[in-house]
Design an enzyme around this catalytic site. Structure first.
Site, PDB file in Angstrom:
ATOM      1  N   THR A 211       0.036   4.780   1.423  1.00 28.41           N
ATOM      2  CA  THR A 211      -0.044   5.597   2.631  1.00 28.41           C
ATOM      3  C   THR A 211       0.235   4.775   3.880  1.00 28.41           C
ATOM      4  O   THR A 211      -0.422   3.777   4.136  1.00 28.41           O
ATOM      5  CB  THR A 211      -1.440   6.253   2.746  1.00 28.41           C
ATOM      6  OG1 THR A 211      -1.701   6.985   1.557  1.00 28.41           O
ATOM      7  CG2 THR A 211      -1.498   7.186   3.945  1.00 28.41           C
TER       8      THR A 211
ATOM      9  N   ASP B 141       0.867  -1.174   0.000  1.00 25.24           N
ATOM     10  CA  ASP B 141       0.000   0.000   0.000  1.00 25.24           C
ATOM     11  C   ASP B 141       0.908   1.230   0.000  1.00 25.24           C
ATOM     12  O   ASP B 141       2.105   1.119   0.257  1.00 25.24           O
ATOM     13  CB  ASP B 141      -0.882  -0.041   1.244  1.00 25.24           C
ATOM     14  CG  ASP B 141      -1.791   1.172   1.340  1.00 25.24           C
ATOM     15  OD1 ASP B 141      -2.361   1.554   0.319  1.00 25.24           O
ATOM     16  OD2 ASP B 141      -1.893   1.743   2.446  1.00 25.24           O
TER      17      ASP B 141
END
Length: 832
Positions: A522, A520
């Site tokens: 963030t 991912d």
């Protein structure tokens, strides 16, 4: 009244049902539901029933199960403290070969399946009870600090360390030295026969020396080595044949044979007698075998204590006392007296006792003992601090938030304990072989006796007897059984020291074959600490009102971007207003209403869904921001986009090097993010990622992992948010950032305490090292048995005249297990 408790000791659905039955027998309990996976019992009762009453019911049933309140750490139990003081340990013991999986026992002893000594589980209650005594009057012992009632001196802390592990080791040592004292004269008497003119026969006849050997062997057989015969009998009775079966049969037959030879020499055929007509006796073989096996058990116990060394090192991080600040005064209290909300003074050089945050002062905190990173971090007011970390320079006051089992350190220790008792898939091979190993060895021993009796030189039956016993003694299924769990235990402990928390052995093994890593953006590649850079309004005079709208709208959201916006609004002295009809739309944004106006904040997907118009000029400005790697959300009122908020989240300093390291060892790194194409492209370019996908919803990440798995890829997923949880659960190895959400950590099988990708490199190296070590152990165990059994059977005798004495076989057998454990201990030094 409903209460939820934690239950320890359950291993199967049978246990679960039995616990429910026990609970329902208690007067006042109306319903009881037990969850095996969570190890929880939800109980409906008419009135509050003391937890001691429930535990008494479990104790009456054999004491296999233990109950304590949720969030209550074992160290808080008076029962546990009492056990420690009596030298009984924490009350939780397990088999090092994990014969019954996660099963624990409430006292030290032998595993009912394999006969191995049970090992004490290490936790924060192990070995330390916090008490205070007077240096002048040691008879004064209090549970709290204070002054001596006799002389008024301040009481000092005392540690009561009575380790079950140490007690067991000392018990074995005592038995060993007693065995040595009686075995040496037996050995010397037996070996004197090799002298051409035996000096002992000038003192007394051989038959009297045989009786002396018999008398000296009794303490060795019936005291020092008796536990081996008990274990052998248990293994035969339960048909769980193991190493002790072979030792018990081999040495037992040798001793019984010798006793009969001493008492009834006339019943033996000539093949069992020497040229002088005396029946050969084997008291020296029996006692030497038992003494050497005992030596092996001592070395094994010593080595076992080192396998949990990582947990012991973590335990040392917890101070026994803390300084409580109350009404402006400071006093020393025990760590188990700390409650949530207490203010604690942490002085330079002191270890932080519980989790919390700083309310006064600042300092530099060394977190290397938990994260594995050597650089101290500066901490000031409102910064979080964790138990076990070291305050380096300044003095500060912290507020306790998590105590007992809730602290990070306690959770790490519990995770390591649980993972250490789990079985790796590679162990299935050893388990299958071990199941048939002992019967095969007994069969080989019988065949050896028959072949030597039929074809061996005179005295044929003596050769047959000795070689058959040697076959039984040298075989070591124990080494085979320990090959995997020892490596797993040490490896998982080593990972914990470096901030790599592994939930189970299967994840550790799978990590070795991972070829694809999904990340991912963030909080995984980036710091996860987004900050608002600017709020732009198409009409500049509307900027303040837009800040008020988006701040008020996001007050209801838990998303990191929402928190960043709220923080920005508060920092600009924006007043927060009430928003009606709030709704968060996953992967798109948030909407709400104020005084009839419909306010929306989110990406272009949200605006399309809500049929909101975006001007070309505004689109151009947003794209320009995104191409610089920033996350941009449109602000809309009613059906028109009227501005945007630009948020920046810095890429972690360690991300680029970690990705390069992962790519170098053959792992393809793919970024899947919910952010827009322009921002994703900018981040991917900066990190040299060839593959990425933008605007991914949680189900998109899940489906992408499924597609890769269908192509035969072994996929690891690294994430930190709630939206990552489905993908983490679907992946072959889920890796959560320790800085992320609880649900992400719960869904993952590996947690990186520090929360950066460098931890994945460590996990990969650790996995490779552990699997390599397991294969070495299995090779040692297989090679040892494949070579040792034929040697003991006398395969070299026809060619070289070499036979293996049962005593040498016993020595070799004892050291085989020790060699496996010693090899496993090398993992403590593996570089991550």
């Amino acid at each position: 009244m409903r209460q939820t408790y934690h239950i320890r000791g359950m291993t199967c659905n049978g246990c679960r049902n039995h616990v429910e039955e026990l609970l329902l027998k208690i007067k006042g309990i109306t319903t009881a539901h037990v969850d095996l996976e969570k190890e929880e019992a939800t109980i409906e009762m008419e009135d509050q029933i003391p937890i001691e009453t429930i535990q008494e019911t479990f104790n009456d049933d054999g004491g296999r199960y233990h109950i304590h309140r949720q969030g209550e750490h074992l160290q808080e139990s008076e029962l546990i403290k009492e056990q420690i003081q009596k030298g009984k340990g924490t009350g939780f013991f397990y088999c090092p070969m994990h014969c019954e999986g996660q099963k624990t026992y409430d006292k030290a002893g032998d595993c009912p399946i394999c006969g191995m000594d049970l090992v004490e589980e290490q936790n924060l209650s192990t070995g330390t009870v916090y008490q205070w005594t007077c240096p002048m009057h040691p008879e004064i012992i209090n549970k709290e600090s204070g002054t001596c009632p006799i002389c008024g001196m301040n009481l000092v802390s005392m540690d009561t360390e009575i380790s079950s592990e140490k007690k067991h080791y000392q018990g074995l040592l005592k038995k060993f030295w007693i065995a040595v004292v009686f075995t040496i004269p037996i050995f010397l008497i037996a070996m004197s026969d090799m002298a051409s003119d035996n000096p002992l026969y000038k003192v007394a006849e051989q038959k009297y020396w045989n009786w002396i050997q018999f008398a000296l062997s009794i303490p060795v057989v019936f005291y020092s080595g008796w536990m081996f015969f008990k274990r052998a009998w248990t293994s035969i009775k339960t048909m769980n044949l193991n190493m002790f079966t072979l030792i018990g049969i081999g040495s037992g037959i040798a001793w019984i044979f010798s006793v009969f030879a001493l008492l009834f020499p006339k019943i033996f055929p000539e093949n069992f007698k020497s040229a002088e007509g005396n029946v050969y006796i084997y008291f020296e073989a029996t006692t030497v075998i038992l003494t050497l096996v005992l030596l092996g058990q001592i070395l094994e116990a010593k080595a076992h204590s080192k396998t949990s060394g990582a947990i012991k090192e973590l335990l040392k991080l917890v101070p026994s006392t803390a300084t409580l600040v109350e009404n402006g005064e400071e006093k020393t209290i025990a760590i188990d007296q700390i409650e949530k909300g207490f203010l604690l003074r942490i002085k330079p050089g002191e270890k932080i006792p519980v989790d919390g945050y700083i309310v006064e002062g600042s300092s530099s905190v060394d977190q290397s003992m938990i994260t594995g990173e050597p650089i101290p971090l500066d901490k000031s007011i409102n910064d979080q601090v964790s138990s076990g970390t070291l305050n380096s320079t300044g003095s500060f006051v912290m507020k306790a938030e998590k105590v007992g089992s809730e602290t990070l350190l306690s959770q790490i220790i519990e995770l390591v304990n649980t993972a250490s008792r789990s079985k790796a898939p590679i162990q299935k091979l050893a388990d299958r072989i071990s199941k048939y190993f002992v019967p095969i060895v007994i069969g080989v021993s019988i065949i050896t006796f028959m072949i030597w009796a039929a074809f061996g030189p005179e005295p044929a039956y003596v050769f047959a007897f000795v070689n058959a016993i040697a076959v039984l003694i040298i075989a070591c299924p124990c080494a085979l059984g320990l090959a995997t769990p020892m490596s797993v235990m040490v490896g998982i402990g080593r990972g914990a020291q470096s901030g790599v928390m592994i939930k189970n052995a299967e994840a550790l093994e799978k990590m070795n074959i991972v070829d694809t890593l999904i990340v991912d953006k963030t909080g995984t590649l980036t710091e996860g600490k987004p900050s608002v850079e600017q709020v732009i309004a198409t009409n500049p005079s509307d900027e303040k009102i837009l800040i008020q709208y988006i701040t008020s709208l996001n007050q209801y959201s838990e998303h990191p971007l929402a928190k960043a916006i709220v923080h920005y609004g508060i920092s600009t002295n924006t007043s927060i207003i009430k928003i009606d009809d709030f709704e968060a739309i996953a992967g798109k944004g948030v909407i709400g209403t104020f005084q009839g106006k419909k306010i929306a904040l989110g990406n272009d997907k949200l605006l399309k869904q809500q049929s909101i118009f975006i001007s070309e000029d505004l689109k151009t400005k947003v794209i320009a921001e995104q191409e610089h790697g920033k996350t941009v959300s449109y602000i809309a009122i009613d059906k028109e986009a009227v501005g945007y908020v630009s948020i920046f989240d810095a890429i972690k300093k360690t991300s680029q090097k970690a990705i390069e390291d992962l790519q170098r060892i053959g792992i393809e790194v793919i970024m899947l993010t919910g952010d827009n194409e322009n921002t994703a492209k900018a981040v991917a370019k900066q990190l040299n990622l060839d593959r990425y996908k933008s605007e991914c919803l949680p189900e998109d990440k899940l489906n992408e992992i499924k597609k890769l798995q269908e192509k035969g890829r072994v996929v690891a997923m690294a994430g930190d948010g709630i939206n990552d949880a489905p993908a983490l659960a679907q992946s072959d190895v889920g890796i959560a950032m320790g800085t992320g959400t609880d649900i992400a950590i719960e869904s993952a099988s590996i947690t990186l305490v520090k929360g950066d990708l460098a931890g994945i490199v460590k996990a990969k190296k650790l996995s490779h090292g552990v699997i390599k070590n397991i294969k070495q152990n299995l090779f040692f165990a297989f090679f040892y048995n494949v070579l040792g059994v034929p040697l003991a059977a006398g395969i070299l005798y026809p060619f070289f005249g070499i036979l293996l004495s049962p005593m040498i076989a016993a020595l070799a057998m004892s050291f085989s297990s020790v060699s496996v454990i010693t090899n496993s201990l090398r993992l403590r030094k593996i570089k991550l």
